[in-house]
Design an enzyme around this catalytic site. Structure first.
Site, PDB file in Angstrom:
ATOM      1  N   GLU A 387       0.710  -1.254  -0.061  1.00 34.08           N
ATOM      2  CA  GLU A 387      -0.055   0.033  -0.090  1.00 34.08           C
ATOM      3  C   GLU A 387       0.770   1.206  -0.048  1.00 34.08           C
ATOM      4  O   GLU A 387       0.325   2.063  -0.607  1.00 34.08           O
ATOM      5  CB  GLU A 387      -0.803  -0.143   1.393  1.00 34.08           C
ATOM      6  CG  GLU A 387      -2.173  -0.959   0.978  1.00 34.08           C
ATOM      7  CD  GLU A 387      -1.964  -2.256   1.731  1.00 34.08           C
ATOM      8  OE1 GLU A 387      -0.822  -2.661   1.685  1.00 34.08           O
ATOM      9  OE2 GLU A 387      -2.939  -3.113   1.242  1.00 34.08           O
ATOM     10  N   HIS A 454     -11.016  -4.033   9.471  1.00 35.60           N
ATOM     11  CA  HIS A 454     -11.794  -4.038   8.207  1.00 35.60           C
ATOM     12  C   HIS A 454     -13.229  -3.247   8.812  1.00 35.60           C
ATOM     13  O   HIS A 454     -13.779  -2.857   8.044  1.00 35.60           O
ATOM     14  CB  HIS A 454     -12.352  -5.255   7.791  1.00 35.60           C
ATOM     15  CG  HIS A 454     -11.114  -6.020   7.333  1.00 35.60           C
ATOM     16  ND1 HIS A 454      -9.969  -5.537   7.460  1.00 35.60           N
ATOM     17  CD2 HIS A 454     -11.034  -7.273   7.004  1.00 35.60           C
ATOM     18  CE1 HIS A 454      -8.988  -6.770   6.965  1.00 35.60           C
ATOM     19  NE2 HIS A 454      -9.649  -7.602   6.652  1.00 35.60           N
TER      20      HIS A 454
END
Ligand SMILES: Cc1ncc(C[n+]2csc(CCOP(=O)(O)OP(=O)(O)O)c2C)c(N)n1
Ligand SMILES: [Mg+2]
Length: 553
Positions: A387, A454
């Site tokens: 990322e 999440h």
């Protein structure tokens, strides 16, 4: 090299006299690498991010000596308007990217801008420079891997001066392996050069640069250089023994090179050049010292790039040749985002989508379904699990005229890219005037039985940092509008997408000429007894609660 060395020495003196503030990290001992490299680069197309040892490179790449001295003097003519410390400057217009403090972070920006140059048909090479200490950061590994996967012509250059601040290389990485040999682990070529000899360095670099340019792939170069004046102005080097210090001083290649010129009959020219340079340097120093400090008045406004004109969007949600749908379309949140992405890809050639599994698979939440098939792998593509480097690559692409849209698989993986998002992308405009138009899509929110991962709502974390904008739509129409508004903004924009909304219900979605109103709060329903201020999925819940109370009481 003489100019670079003399300027670094004078800058150190000015610091000690209190005429330069902050600190200074000199490049004394690095000239044999950075000067040949900058001379050999094609400065009309190539890309670089110099480090805190690379004044010599800055002097050659672009700008007047005074521009660079202005930076150290933190005056109103400095390239960063005195917003950044000493050598944290660059020249984005000429593809010299201003380094941020965090070592390793600039490499992926170089990779991205080099890719942008290549996509624009220019034969660019990027120079991604880092130290022996910086070689331990995760960003280095992520970017080397990414450049190898994308086959980008980036020359990774390690300035191995044996120390990271006070830490010797033996405490930085395993002595079992030389740094350049790591290249094999990425499937690229590596080599080692002795850059204390500028002639050797120039010859080796010339070959590597032309090969990277012709073969369109990365190389890893470990250059042995010296660090003659410690880490920075305040470093007393008391961690070095007298013998170690003597060895370092003896490794200085500049006097040896000068002697070679002297012995080969250049003595008269040398003395003229050196006295000319010294006089010129003193003149420039006096000019820079006499320029006033900047006014702080523009600081708050410059945290963000100014509002830009709207794009000339077609006034429909679908392609003109798409089958006629009953108007308006009934779509869920995910479908509205998919429609918005398709519209952007269709109408804006500078757009591209990156993210994990967004290609054939269509993304973890199928928001990019069908887009690879329609627009091809050059514009819609999967990326490795990296990322930070992928976000940094997107930043580089944005600096090069593209407008990337990056999907994070879940919002919490953006913590892997916090430096790129909050300290690099968010501050680019403020510190250099360069715009970073990019959209970062963040599927977030709970309700799906996930706990610590999440489900997090990270807007509070990110919006505590200046320079980032964010949108958090609550309806499919808002989601469609938000995508367009975020896309055409000249700042990095975070787009929060609540996962529980993706497929909850379908709503009408149509072309909305007032799509930019998503930047403003909306009065959802009138009432007398309570005020609820919220966003995202909570808007739906608040609305349902208000409806319940309205009929209940
Ligand atoms: C990620 C990160 N951690 C810590 C620092 C603080 N720091 C600044 S320079 C430096 C040493 C860097 O050593 P090296 O990469 O070998 O470069 P050199 O200074 O030797 O040229 C450190 C630890 C930083 N800038 N970035
Ligand atoms: Mg070092």
């Amino acid at each position: 090299m003489f100019l670079s060395r003399t300027a670094d020495n004078r800058i150190l003196e000015l610091f000690r006299q209190g005429l330069i503030r902050g600190t200074v990290t000199g490049g004394q001992g690095n000239e044999g690498l950075i000067v040949p490299l900058a001379l050999l680069a094609d400065k009309t197309v190539d890309v670089v991010s110099f480090t805190h040892r690379d004044l010599g490179g800055h002097l050659i790449w672009s700008g007047h000596l005074c521009d660079h001295l202005n930076q150290y003097c933190a005056n109103s003519a400095s390239p960063t308007l005195a917003r950044e410390g000493n050598v944290h400057h660059g020249d984005p217009t000429h593809r010299s990217l201003p380094m941020i403090s965090h070592l390793g972070a600039m490499l992926s920006n170089v990779a991205g801008l080099t890719d942008a140059q290549r996509r624009s048909g220019l034969p660019a090479v990027g120079y991604a420079i880092f130290g022996d200490g910086g070689s331990s950061t995760g960003d280095i590994h992520e970017t080397l891997n990414l450049a190898a996967v994308l086959s980008l012509p980036v020359v990774f250059v390690i300035e191995n001066n044996g120390y990271a601040y006070s830490t010797p290389v033996a405490e930085q990485f395993s002595p079992q392996i030389e740094l350049w040999r790591r290249a094999a682990g990425y499937g690229i070529e590596g080599l080692s050069i002795d850059a204390t000899d500028p002639v050797v360095a120039a010859q080796s670099l010339a070959t590597v640069l032309s090969r990277a340019r012709a073969e369109n792939r990365p190389f890893l170069v470990e250059a042995r250089v010296s660090r003659l004046r410690g880490h920075a102005a305040y470093d007393t080097c008391d961690y070095l023994s007298a013998a170690e210090n003597a060895t370092i001083q003896a490794s200085d290649g500049l006097p040896r090179f000068r002697q070679r010129l002297f012995d080969s009959g250049h003595a008269p020219a040398l003395s003229v050049i050196e006295s000319d340079i010294s006089a010129w340097l003193e003149t420039c120093i006096q000019l820079s010292l006499n320029i006033a400090r900047p006014s702080p008045a523009s600081l708050p406004a410059d945290a963000f790039a100014p509002e830009s004109a709207p794009f000339a969007w077609q006034t429909s949600v679908s392609a003109p040749d798409a089958p006629q749908h009953p108007a308006p379309l009934q779509l869920n949140h995910a479908q509205a985002l998919n429609l918005g992405l398709a519209k952007i890809l269709r109408e804006r050639p500078e757009s591209l989508l990156l993210g994990q599994d967004i290609g054939t698979y269509g993304g973890a939440f199928k928001v990019t379904e069908g887009l690879l098939a329609a627009h091809g792998r050059a514009r819609v593509f999967n990326v490795p699990l990296a990322e930070s480097a992928c976000t940094g690559w997107a930043v580089g692409m944005a600096l090069g005229g593209y407008r990337p849209i990056e999907e994070f698989q879940f919002a919490d993986f953006a913590t892997e890219a916090v430096t790129q998002l909050t300290l690099n992308a968010a501050t680019y405009y403020f510190r250099s005037g360069a715009k970073v138009p990019a959209v970062f899509r963040l599927p977030c929110g709970g309700g799906l039985t996930f706990g610590s991962f999440h489900s997090q709502e990270l807007e509070a974390l990110f919006l505590g940092m200046p320079g980032l904008k964010a949108l958090y739509p609550s309806t499919p129409q808002d989601a469609f509008d938000a995508l367009l508004a975020a896309y055409e903004d000249d700042n990095p924009v975070l787009l929060f997408e609540h996962k529980a909304l993706y497929r909850r219900t379908k709503h009408p979605v149509a072309w909305n000429p007032a799509y930019r109103e998503v930047w403003q709060p909306r009065h959802v329903r009138p009432g007398t007894y309570a005020t609820l201020v919220t966003y995202g999925e909570m808007t739906q819940l608040a609305n349902e609660a208000a409806a319940y109370f309205e009929t209940e009481y």
